[in-house]
Design a protein around this motif. Sequence first.
Motif, PDB file in Angstrom:
ATOM      1  N   SER A  99       4.756   3.104  -6.129  1.00 29.90           N
ATOM      2  CA  SER A  99       5.698   3.772  -7.020  1.00 29.90           C
ATOM      3  C   SER A  99       5.204   5.190  -7.250  1.00 29.90           C
ATOM      4  O   SER A  99       4.077   5.402  -7.693  1.00 29.90           O
ATOM      5  N   HIS A 100       6.053   6.133  -6.947  1.00 30.76           N
ATOM      6  CA  HIS A 100       5.678   7.538  -6.979  1.00 30.76           C
ATOM      7  C   HIS A 100       6.679   8.298  -7.843  1.00 30.76           C
ATOM      8  O   HIS A 100       7.889   8.097  -7.722  1.00 30.76           O
ATOM      9  N   ALA A 101       6.189   9.176  -8.696  1.00 29.78           N
ATOM     10  CA  ALA A 101       7.038   9.890  -9.650  1.00 29.78           C
ATOM     11  C   ALA A 101       8.189  10.638  -8.979  1.00 29.78           C
ATOM     12  O   ALA A 101       9.274  10.741  -9.542  1.00 29.78           O
ATOM     13  N   GLN A 102       7.984  11.157  -7.781  1.00 30.79           N
ATOM     14  CA  GLN A 102       9.029  11.939  -7.122  1.00 30.79           C
ATOM     15  C   GLN A 102       9.915  11.116  -6.197  1.00 30.79           C
ATOM     16  O   GLN A 102      10.978  11.576  -5.795  1.00 30.79           O
ATOM     17  N   HIS A 103       9.478   9.897  -5.856  1.00 30.46           N
ATOM     18  CA  HIS A 103      10.219   9.131  -4.847  1.00 30.46           C
ATOM     19  C   HIS A 103      10.570   7.714  -5.270  1.00 30.46           C
ATOM     20  O   HIS A 103      11.091   6.954  -4.462  1.00 30.46           O
ATOM     21  N   ASN A 104      10.227   7.307  -6.500  1.00 27.80           N
ATOM     22  CA  ASN A 104      10.434   5.934  -6.966  1.00 27.80           C
ATOM     23  C   ASN A 104       9.573   4.980  -6.139  1.00 27.80           C
ATOM     24  O   ASN A 104       8.563   5.384  -5.592  1.00 27.80           O
ATOM     25  N   VAL A 105       9.947   3.700  -6.032  1.00 29.47           N
ATOM     26  CA  VAL A 105       9.165   2.753  -5.228  1.00 29.47           C
ATOM     27  C   VAL A 105       9.599   2.905  -3.781  1.00 29.47           C
ATOM     28  O   VAL A 105      10.790   2.788  -3.464  1.00 29.47           O
ATOM     29  N   VAL A 106       8.635   3.185  -2.920  1.00 31.93           N
ATOM     30  CA  VAL A 106       8.914   3.427  -1.509  1.00 31.93           C
ATOM     31  C   VAL A 106       7.954   2.630  -0.635  1.00 31.93           C
ATOM     32  O   VAL A 106       6.891   2.204  -1.083  1.00 31.93           O
ATOM     33  N   GLU A 107       8.352   2.464   0.627  1.00 33.20           N
ATOM     34  CA  GLU A 107       7.477   1.885   1.643  1.00 33.20           C
ATOM     35  C   GLU A 107       7.483   2.823   2.839  1.00 33.20           C
ATOM     36  O   GLU A 107       8.543   3.276   3.273  1.00 33.20           O
ATOM     37  N   HIS A 108       6.311   3.117   3.351  1.00 38.56           N
ATOM     38  CA  HIS A 108       6.197   3.943   4.550  1.00 38.56           C
ATOM     39  C   HIS A 108       4.910   3.581   5.278  1.00 38.56           C
ATOM     40  O   HIS A 108       4.027   2.928   4.729  1.00 38.56           O
ATOM     41  N   VAL A 109       4.801   4.028   6.512  1.00 33.87           N
ATOM     42  CA  VAL A 109       3.628   3.729   7.321  1.00 33.87           C
ATOM     43  C   VAL A 109       2.367   4.301   6.659  1.00 33.87           C
ATOM     44  O   VAL A 109       2.400   5.357   6.027  1.00 33.87           O
ATOM     45  N   LEU A 110       1.284   3.568   6.775  1.00 36.29           N
ATOM     46  CA  LEU A 110      -0.022   4.044   6.313  1.00 36.29           C
ATOM     47  C   LEU A 110      -0.572   4.921   7.437  1.00 36.29           C
ATOM     48  O   LEU A 110      -1.359   4.499   8.269  1.00 36.29           O
ATOM     49  N   ASP A 111      -0.106   6.156   7.473  1.00 31.79           N
ATOM     50  CA  ASP A 111      -0.421   7.072   8.565  1.00 31.79           C
ATOM     51  C   ASP A 111      -1.725   7.832   8.296  1.00 31.79           C
ATOM     52  O   ASP A 111      -2.427   7.578   7.319  1.00 31.79           O
ATOM     53  N   LYS A 112      -2.016   8.780   9.179  1.00 30.32           N
ATOM     54  CA  LYS A 112      -3.252   9.549   9.092  1.00 30.32           C
ATOM     55  C   LYS A 112      -3.394  10.257   7.743  1.00 30.32           C
ATOM     56  O   LYS A 112      -4.469  10.272   7.149  1.00 30.32           O
ATOM     57  N   ARG A 113      -2.311  10.820   7.241  1.00 31.16           N
ATOM     58  CA  ARG A 113      -2.352  11.517   5.947  1.00 31.16           C
ATOM     59  C   ARG A 113      -2.753  10.577   4.821  1.00 31.16           C
ATOM     60  O   ARG A 113      -3.621  10.885   4.011  1.00 31.16           O
ATOM     61  N   TRP A 114      -2.109   9.416   4.741  1.00 28.73           N
ATOM     62  CA  TRP A 114      -2.419   8.466   3.673  1.00 28.73           C
ATOM     63  C   TRP A 114      -3.793   7.831   3.857  1.00 28.73           C
ATOM     64  O   TRP A 114      -4.492   7.568   2.890  1.00 28.73           O
ATOM     65  N   ARG A 115      -4.191   7.585   5.099  1.00 30.48           N
ATOM     66  CA  ARG A 115      -5.540   7.044   5.325  1.00 30.48           C
ATOM     67  C   ARG A 115      -6.604   8.035   4.859  1.00 30.48           C
ATOM     68  O   ARG A 115      -7.655   7.636   4.374  1.00 30.48           O
ATOM     69  N   HIS A 116      -6.338   9.319   5.016  1.00 34.76           N
ATOM     70  CA  HIS A 116      -7.272  10.345   4.550  1.00 34.76           C
ATOM     71  C   HIS A 116      -7.418  10.294   3.027  1.00 34.76           C
ATOM     72  O   HIS A 116      -8.480  10.581   2.485  1.00 34.76           O
ATOM     73  N   LEU A 117      -6.351   9.934   2.326  1.00 37.10           N
ATOM     74  CA  LEU A 117      -6.372   9.862   0.865  1.00 37.10           C
ATOM     75  C   LEU A 117      -6.827   8.500   0.333  1.00 37.10           C
ATOM     76  O   LEU A 117      -7.133   8.368  -0.842  1.00 37.10           O
ATOM     77  N   LEU A 118      -6.867   7.485   1.209  1.00 36.40           N
ATOM     78  CA  LEU A 118      -7.252   6.144   0.798  1.00 36.40           C
ATOM     79  C   LEU A 118      -8.736   6.116   0.429  1.00 36.40           C
ATOM     80  O   LEU A 118      -9.578   6.613   1.178  1.00 36.40           O
TER      81      LEU A 118
END
Length: 127
Positions: A99-118
């Motif tokens: 759940s994200h303030a700008q996008h509500n509840v979303v699902e997307h691939v756990l890509d390189k960008r998100w893995r970097h933030l994990l």
Amino acid sequence: MVGVKFRHRGRQPWAVDCWGLVVLSCAAAGLQVGDKKYYGREPWKDGLREHLQECFGNPIPEEQWQPGDVAMFKAKNRGPCHVGFLADYRYGGFSLVHSHAQHNVVEHVLDKRWRHLLVEVYSPWDH
């Protein structure tokens, strides 16, 4: 719950924040999670990590990750401040449901960008 509106400290099926999504989803799966209802929009010091460890124990290594595990993320230039669930990505690998303030509840691939933030992943199933 994909598409549900974001609301800070939300704990209703129609409005949740990132921790509220974890609380409601775990409850739907029959798992009780300690809930903190009074917190600011930004975690104080290392409070998010401490709370995740209180609820789920120590983080797990990547080779043990499975759909339904709780992932903790950092933001650019900040420490841990966000959580979501790992899920099966339809084209292989993991997706992220959050759940994200700008996008509500979303699902997307756990890509390189998100893995970097994990930062860490916790299993609600083993605790």
